[in-house]
Design a protein around this motif. Sequence first.
Motif, PDB file in Angstrom:
ATOM      1  N   TYR A 141      68.411  40.325  -1.430  1.00 17.00           N
ATOM      2  CA  TYR A 141      69.375  39.220  -1.468  1.00 17.00           C
ATOM      3  C   TYR A 141      68.828  38.057  -2.279  1.00 17.00           C
ATOM      4  CZ  TYR A 141      72.011  35.149   0.237  1.00 17.00           C
ATOM      5  OH  TYR A 141      72.739  33.992   0.313  1.00 17.00           O
ATOM      6  N   HIS A 142      67.614  37.663  -1.996  1.00 14.86           N
ATOM      7  CA  HIS A 142      67.057  36.516  -2.707  1.00 14.86           C
ATOM      8  C   HIS A 142      66.733  36.852  -4.168  1.00 14.86           C
ATOM      9  CE1 HIS A 142      67.103  33.554   0.436  1.00 14.86           C
ATOM     10  NE2 HIS A 142      66.703  34.484   1.291  1.00 14.86           N
ATOM     11  N   ASP A 143      66.354  38.075  -4.426  1.00  5.06           N
ATOM     12  CA  ASP A 143      66.168  38.487  -5.820  1.00  5.06           C
ATOM     13  C   ASP A 143      67.489  38.412  -6.584  1.00  5.06           C
ATOM     14  OD1 ASP A 143      63.493  38.889  -5.441  1.00  5.06           O
ATOM     15  OD2 ASP A 143      63.590  41.082  -5.426  1.00  5.06           O
ATOM     16  N   ALA A 144      68.582  38.744  -5.907  1.00  3.40           N
ATOM     17  CA  ALA A 144      69.895  38.684  -6.549  1.00  3.40           C
ATOM     18  C   ALA A 144      70.265  37.244  -6.896  1.00  3.40           C
ATOM     19  CB  ALA A 144      70.953  39.302  -5.636  1.00  3.40           C
ATOM     20  N   ILE A 145      70.007  36.304  -5.977  1.00  5.40           N
ATOM     21  CA  ILE A 145      70.272  34.896  -6.265  1.00  5.40           C
ATOM     22  C   ILE A 145      69.439  34.440  -7.464  1.00  5.40           C
ATOM     23  CG2 ILE A 145      70.118  32.536  -5.392  1.00  5.40           C
ATOM     24  CD1 ILE A 145      70.511  33.689  -2.580  1.00  5.40           C
ATOM     25  N   THR A 146      68.160  34.791  -7.451  1.00  5.60           N
ATOM     26  CA  THR A 146      67.281  34.433  -8.568  1.00  5.60           C
ATOM     27  C   THR A 146      67.817  34.984  -9.873  1.00  5.60           C
ATOM     28  OG1 THR A 146      65.331  34.321  -7.141  1.00  5.60           O
ATOM     29  CG2 THR A 146      64.950  34.675  -9.488  1.00  5.60           C
ATOM     30  N   GLY A 147      68.318  36.213  -9.841  1.00  2.00           N
ATOM     31  CA  GLY A 147      68.846  36.825 -11.050  1.00  2.00           C
ATOM     32  C   GLY A 147      70.051  36.092 -11.599  1.00  2.00           C
ATOM     33  N   TYR A 212      73.631  19.419  11.250  1.00  2.00           N
ATOM     34  CA  TYR A 212      72.199  19.665  11.096  1.00  2.00           C
ATOM     35  C   TYR A 212      71.706  18.750   9.977  1.00  2.00           C
ATOM     36  CZ  TYR A 212      73.806  23.919  13.397  1.00  2.00           C
ATOM     37  OH  TYR A 212      74.401  24.797  14.248  1.00  2.00           O
ATOM     38  N   SER A 213      70.399  18.641   9.831  1.00  2.00           N
ATOM     39  CA  SER A 213      69.847  17.801   8.786  1.00  2.00           C
ATOM     40  C   SER A 213      69.130  18.630   7.735  1.00  2.00           C
ATOM     41  CB  SER A 213      68.868  16.774   9.366  1.00  2.00           C
ATOM     42  OG  SER A 213      68.264  16.033   8.329  1.00  2.00           O
ATOM     43  N   GLY A 214      69.494  18.410   6.483  1.00  2.00           N
ATOM     44  CA  GLY A 214      68.783  19.068   5.392  1.00  2.00           C
ATOM     45  C   GLY A 214      67.371  18.555   5.239  1.00  2.00           C
ATOM     46  N   ARG A 215      67.083  17.404   5.832  1.00  2.00           N
ATOM     47  CA  ARG A 215      65.739  16.839   5.723  1.00  2.00           C
ATOM     48  C   ARG A 215      64.747  17.513   6.671  1.00  2.00           C
ATOM     49  NH1 ARG A 215      68.936  11.878   5.053  1.00  2.00           N
ATOM     50  NH2 ARG A 215      68.842  11.367   2.829  1.00  2.00           N
ATOM     51  N   ALA A 216      65.255  18.269   7.613  1.00  3.13           N
ATOM     52  CA  ALA A 216      64.368  18.977   8.542  1.00  3.13           C
ATOM     53  C   ALA A 216      63.657  20.137   7.861  1.00  3.13           C
ATOM     54  CB  ALA A 216      65.163  19.484   9.747  1.00  3.13           C
ATOM     55  N   GLU A 217      64.221  20.611   6.758  1.00  3.95           N
ATOM     56  CA  GLU A 217      63.654  21.722   5.982  1.00  3.95           C
ATOM     57  C   GLU A 217      63.376  22.946   6.854  1.00  3.95           C
ATOM     58  OE1 GLU A 217      60.661  20.858   3.124  1.00  3.95           O
ATOM     59  OE2 GLU A 217      61.588  19.000   2.454  1.00  3.95           O
ATOM     60  N   GLN A 218      64.281  23.213   7.789  1.00  4.41           N
ATOM     61  CA  GLN A 218      64.130  24.402   8.627  1.00  4.41           C
ATOM     62  C   GLN A 218      64.710  25.640   7.949  1.00  4.41           C
ATOM     63  OE1 GLN A 218      65.990  23.213  12.315  1.00  4.41           O
ATOM     64  NE2 GLN A 218      64.119  22.278  13.087  1.00  4.41           N
ATOM     65  N   GLY A 219      65.559  25.426   6.955  1.00  2.00           N
ATOM     66  CA  GLY A 219      66.155  26.545   6.249  1.00  2.00           C
ATOM     67  C   GLY A 219      65.238  27.088   5.171  1.00  2.00           C
ATOM     68  N   TYR A 220      65.835  27.770   4.211  1.00  2.00           N
ATOM     69  CA  TYR A 220      65.030  28.423   3.182  1.00  2.00           C
ATOM     70  C   TYR A 220      65.711  28.397   1.819  1.00  2.00           C
ATOM     71  CZ  TYR A 220      62.451  32.151   0.765  1.00  2.00           C
ATOM     72  OH  TYR A 220      61.709  32.868  -0.135  1.00  2.00           O
ATOM     73  N   SER A 221      66.938  28.903   1.765  1.00  2.00           N
ATOM     74  CA  SER A 221      67.547  29.213   0.470  1.00  2.00           C
ATOM     75  C   SER A 221      67.735  27.990  -0.412  1.00  2.00           C
ATOM     76  CB  SER A 221      68.900  29.898   0.685  1.00  2.00           C
ATOM     77  OG  SER A 221      68.743  31.084   1.424  1.00  2.00           O
ATOM     78  N   ILE A 222      68.246  26.901   0.139  1.00  2.00           N
ATOM     79  CA  ILE A 222      68.564  25.738  -0.680  1.00  2.00           C
ATOM     80  C   ILE A 222      67.294  25.094  -1.235  1.00  2.00           C
ATOM     81  CG2 ILE A 222      68.537  23.888   1.046  1.00  2.00           C
ATOM     82  CD1 ILE A 222      71.373  24.573  -1.443  1.00  2.00           C
ATOM     83  N   TYR A 223      66.186  25.279  -0.536  1.00  2.00           N
ATOM     84  CA  TYR A 223      64.921  24.718  -1.004  1.00  2.00           C
ATOM     85  C   TYR A 223      64.297  25.592  -2.088  1.00  2.00           C
ATOM     86  CZ  TYR A 223      65.807  22.285   3.326  1.00  2.00           C
ATOM     87  OH  TYR A 223      66.424  21.573   4.328  1.00  2.00           O
ATOM     88  N   VAL A 224      64.286  26.891  -1.863  1.00  2.00           N
ATOM     89  CA  VAL A 224      63.660  27.805  -2.815  1.00  2.00           C
ATOM     90  C   VAL A 224      64.465  27.919  -4.106  1.00  2.00           C
ATOM     91  CG1 VAL A 224      63.063  30.236  -3.203  1.00  2.00           C
ATOM     92  CG2 VAL A 224      62.441  29.119  -1.059  1.00  2.00           C
ATOM     93  N   HIS A 225      65.784  28.041  -3.978  1.00  2.00           N
ATOM     94  CA  HIS A 225      66.619  28.274  -5.151  1.00  2.00           C
ATOM     95  C   HIS A 225      67.194  26.993  -5.752  1.00  2.00           C
ATOM     96  CE1 HIS A 225      66.321  32.542  -4.421  1.00  2.00           C
ATOM     97  NE2 HIS A 225      66.771  32.388  -3.192  1.00  2.00           N
TER      98      HIS A 225
END
Length: 275
Positions: A141-147, A212-225
Amino acid sequence: MSSTAGAPDQLDPPPEPLLRPGDPPPFEIVNPDGAARVVLIADHAGRAIPKALGTLGLGPAELARHIAWDIGIADVTRRLAKRLDAPAALAGYSRLVIDCNRKLGNPTSMAQESDGVAVPGNRGLSPAQRAQRVAALFTPYHDAITGVIESRRRAGLVPALVSMHSFTPVMNGFERPWHIGILWNRDPRLPLPLMKRLAAEPGIRVGDNEPYSGRAEQGYSIYVHGQDLGIPHVLIEVRQDLIDTHHGAAEWAERIGNALVDVLADDGLYRLEHY
C-alpha cells in the motif's frame, strides 16, 4: 534443521503467503491517470481480512463497526477522485489486520484491543506472523502511494496530498459536534485555507485539529508521504453518520470537492517546503 550423516540438510519450508487465491489485493488505485496535481489516500478504506486469518475471532457486528474500517470514506474518496480528476490510493484490508496509518511497532499497529473490543486473532503474534502482515499488506500500500507521488515528481510536478478518514459521532460518551475535521501539524498551506473555505459553507462546523490532533503525530501516512517530503498536505476527517449512505457520501464529496477545487487552484501551493 540438520539431517542424518551423509544426507543433505533439510531446510524448513518457507511460510505460506498470507494472501491466497480469492483474497482481494492489498490496495486499489482509483483513476490512476488523473490529471490533477493532488493525490488522495484512504488508509482505512477497506475491511477485508485474509482468508487465512478467518475473522480474527470477531463476529459480523464487530467487523461492521468503526474499529474495522473508516465507515463511508471509500465512497467519498472515490467520488472525490472523479470530481477532482485525481488518483486515489485505497487500502483494501481492515485496520484490525494491520493499521496502515500507524508506525510499525506501535501497539495499535496490530491492536489486541480496539475501543474496548478484544481482538483474539491479534493475541500472541510471532515476529514472523507480524512480518507476514507487513509484507503482504502494509508495504504494498505504501509503495503504491510512493509510486503515484514519484510519477508526478518525475513529470516535474510538486503534488499535494489529501488523506481521507472518518470519525464516530460519539466517543467515550462525548457527542462530537463537528461535521468535518482538518488535521495538520506544521505545514499550514493546505489546512488553513481549506478550513476557511469550508467554514464559509452554511451549516458546517469545522474542527481545527479535532476530533484528533495532527500535532500528536500518532499516525503515519501524512507524515511519511507529505510532511517528510515537503509537499503540501492535509488530513480530512468526516463524521461517519453523515456519509454512511451513498446519498450522504455524494453530498459530502461534493462539498469537500468544491472546497478543494478552490483551495488547490492556488499555484503558490506547489513548492517543496519543510516546516
